[in-house]
Design a protein around this motif. Structure first.
Motif, PDB file in Angstrom:
ATOM      1  N   LEU A 129       0.873  -1.181   0.000  1.00  0.00           N
ATOM      2  CA  LEU A 129       0.000   0.000   0.000  1.00  0.00           C
ATOM      3  C   LEU A 129       0.910   1.231   0.000  1.00  0.00           C
ATOM      4  O   LEU A 129       1.262   1.763   1.055  1.00  0.00           O
ATOM      5  CB  LEU A 129      -0.916   0.004   1.223  1.00  0.00           C
ATOM      6  CG  LEU A 129      -2.004   1.086   1.226  1.00  0.00           C
ATOM      7  CD1 LEU A 129      -3.068   0.793   0.158  1.00  0.00           C
ATOM      8  CD2 LEU A 129      -2.658   1.195   2.601  1.00  0.00           C
ATOM      9  N   THR A 130       1.308   1.675  -1.180  1.00  0.00           N
ATOM     10  CA  THR A 130       2.357   2.702  -1.293  1.00  0.00           C
ATOM     11  C   THR A 130       1.828   4.134  -1.229  1.00  0.00           C
ATOM     12  O   THR A 130       2.608   5.053  -0.999  1.00  0.00           O
ATOM     13  CB  THR A 130       3.143   2.521  -2.592  1.00  0.00           C
ATOM     14  OG1 THR A 130       2.241   2.559  -3.714  1.00  0.00           O
ATOM     15  CG2 THR A 130       3.869   1.179  -2.591  1.00  0.00           C
ATOM     16  N   CYS A 131       0.531   4.336  -1.438  1.00  0.00           N
ATOM     17  CA  CYS A 131      -0.095   5.661  -1.263  1.00  0.00           C
ATOM     18  C   CYS A 131       0.719   6.783  -1.915  1.00  0.00           C
ATOM     19  O   CYS A 131       0.999   7.808  -1.277  1.00  0.00           O
ATOM     20  CB  CYS A 131      -0.282   5.960   0.216  1.00  0.00           C
ATOM     21  SG  CYS A 131      -1.231   4.761   1.145  1.00  0.00           S
ATOM     22  N   GLU A 140      -1.997  -4.511  -4.537  1.00  0.00           N
ATOM     23  CA  GLU A 140      -2.307  -3.574  -3.452  1.00  0.00           C
ATOM     24  C   GLU A 140      -3.316  -4.175  -2.480  1.00  0.00           C
ATOM     25  O   GLU A 140      -4.312  -4.782  -2.881  1.00  0.00           O
ATOM     26  CB  GLU A 140      -2.865  -2.264  -4.025  1.00  0.00           C
ATOM     27  CG  GLU A 140      -3.185  -1.231  -2.957  1.00  0.00           C
ATOM     28  CD  GLU A 140      -3.579   0.113  -3.534  1.00  0.00           C
ATOM     29  OE1 GLU A 140      -4.705   0.561  -3.259  1.00  0.00           O
ATOM     30  OE2 GLU A 140      -2.753   0.711  -4.253  1.00  0.00           O
ATOM     31  N   ARG A 162      -5.021  -3.079   1.509  1.00  0.00           N
ATOM     32  CA  ARG A 162      -5.079  -2.285   2.736  1.00  0.00           C
ATOM     33  C   ARG A 162      -5.441  -3.224   3.872  1.00  0.00           C
ATOM     34  O   ARG A 162      -6.437  -3.944   3.797  1.00  0.00           O
ATOM     35  CB  ARG A 162      -6.118  -1.169   2.610  1.00  0.00           C
ATOM     36  CG  ARG A 162      -6.218  -0.280   3.852  1.00  0.00           C
ATOM     37  CD  ARG A 162      -7.304   0.755   3.703  1.00  0.00           C
ATOM     38  NE  ARG A 162      -6.987   1.749   2.702  1.00  0.00           N
ATOM     39  CZ  ARG A 162      -6.198   2.799   2.907  1.00  0.00           C
ATOM     40  NH1 ARG A 162      -5.629   2.989   4.097  1.00  0.00           N
ATOM     41  NH2 ARG A 162      -5.966   3.668   1.943  1.00  0.00           N
TER      42      ARG A 162
END
Length: 273
Positions: free
Chosen positions: A168-170, A261, A263
Motif C-alpha cells: 500500500l504505497t499511497c 495492493e 489495505r
C-alpha cells in the motif's frame, strides 16, 4: 548512518528519530517493560503510543525504569476519536501527560480525521503555546483532510502517520506530504505480519538472508519514512533495527512494486467515526 542514529527534521525545526518502537496492542506489563527496555538498550530513542492503546501508564513506567533520561527519548501519543471536541481534546492532552507522568510530550497526533478534527487541532495548537507539547501532527489524514487543515491551521502539522507498506504505497498522499513539508510516517509497515506470506518479499528476504520484516523496514527507510514496528519480543525488537548491512536495488524496488495492493487497516475515506 545507522537507522537508530538517523533523525528526520520537522518543518518547525525540531526532529524525530526515524526508527521508533510501536506499542499498539501491548498491554501486558512484563511485555511492555521487556520491549521498551530492549529497544532503549539497543539504541531506539522513539516510543509511539496512544490513548486508545490503554497502555500509556505502563509505557511511562517502563521509560522511567529504563535508566535513559526523559530528554533523550522522543514520545508520540495520539488523541482518540471520541475526544476530538475542543474541551475534550484539552482534557485528553492533560490525561496523556498524567498517564505517561511527563512534563511534556514530543508529539501528539489527531488519531483519525473525525468530523471534529479541527476542534482537536485548535486544542493542540494551544497545547504547543502552553509548552505541553513540542510538535503536533495528524494520523490517517488523506489529501482532502490535509488541504482543509492547512487552510485554517496556525501551526502546520509536522507529520502524517498512516498505513504505508510495500503493498500500500499511497504515492499521491506521500507526494502531497513531501511537497508540503510534512514528514511521512508509516504504520503497518510489516503489513501486520502478512509480509511473511507475500512472494516478492519472501524472495528478497532469501536473497539478502534477512527476514521479511527487515525487507519491509528497509523499503520504508529508503523512502525516508519514519517507522515504528511493534514487537513484544526482545529478539524481534533488536532484529528490526538491524537493517544497515544491506540495501535494496532498483530492481528490488521494481519487484516490490508488483505486489497486489492491499489495505490491512481501516480506510480513512470510509471510516465509521
Amino acid at each position: 548512518m545507522s537507522i537508530l542514529k538517523k533523525d528526520i527534521k520537522f518543518n518547525n525545526g525540531l526532529s524525530i528519530p526515524q526508527m521508533g518502537l510501536g506499542t499498539y496492542k501491548l498491554t501486558n506489563k512484563e511485555e511492555i517493560v521487556e520491549s521498551i527496555h530492549a529497544a532503549l538498550k539497543t539504541g531506539y530513542r522513539h516510543i509511539d503510543t496512544a490513548v486508545i492503546y490503554k497502555n500509556q501508564k505502563l509505557v511511562g513506567e517502563a521509560i522511567k525504569s529504563s535508566g535513559v533520561r526523559r530528554e533523550d527519548i522522543f514520545i508520540t501519543s495520539k488523541i482518540w476519536n471520541d475526544s476530538h471536541g475542543y474541551n475534550e481534546s484539552k482534557q485528553e492532552i492533560d490525561l496523556i501527560l498524567k498517564e505517561l507522568d511527563v512534563e511534556y510530550i514530543d508529539l501528539i497526533l489527531v488519531h483519525w480525521p473525525t468530523p471534529k478534527r479541527l476542534e482537536c487541532w485548535k486544542a493542540l495548537e494551544e497545547a504547543v503555546q502552553e509548552g505541553k507539547v513540542k510538535s503536533i501532527g495528524v494520523s490517517n489524514f488523506l489529501i482532502e483532510h490535509l488541504e482543509e487543515l492547512l487552510k485554517v491551521a496556525k501551526i502546520k502539522p509536522v507529520i502524517n502517520q498512516f498505513e504505508l507498506h510495500p503493498a500500500l504505497t499511497c504515492k499521491k498522499l506521500v507526494n502531497y506530504c513531501n511537497a508540503n513539508d510534512i514528514v511521512v510516517e508509516s504504520w503497518g509497515t510489516l503489513i501486520r505480519g502478512k509480509c511473511f506470506e507475500i512472494d516478492q518479499i519472501k524472495e528478497l528476504a532469501k536473497k539478502y538472508q534477512k527476514s521479511e520484516a527487515q525487507v519491509c523496514l528497509k523499503w520504508a527507510q529508503k523512502n525516508n519514512f519514519v517507522i515504528i514496528p511493534k514487537s513484544s519480543s526482545q529478539k524481534r525488537v533488536i532484529e528490526n533495527a538491524n537493517i544497515d548491512d544491506f540495501d535494496l536495488t532498483t530492481q528490488d524496488l521494481e519487484l516490490l512494486a508488483t505486489i497486489v495492493e492491499q489495505r490491512d487497516g481501516p480506510d480513512p475515506a470510509n471510516f465509521d467515526f
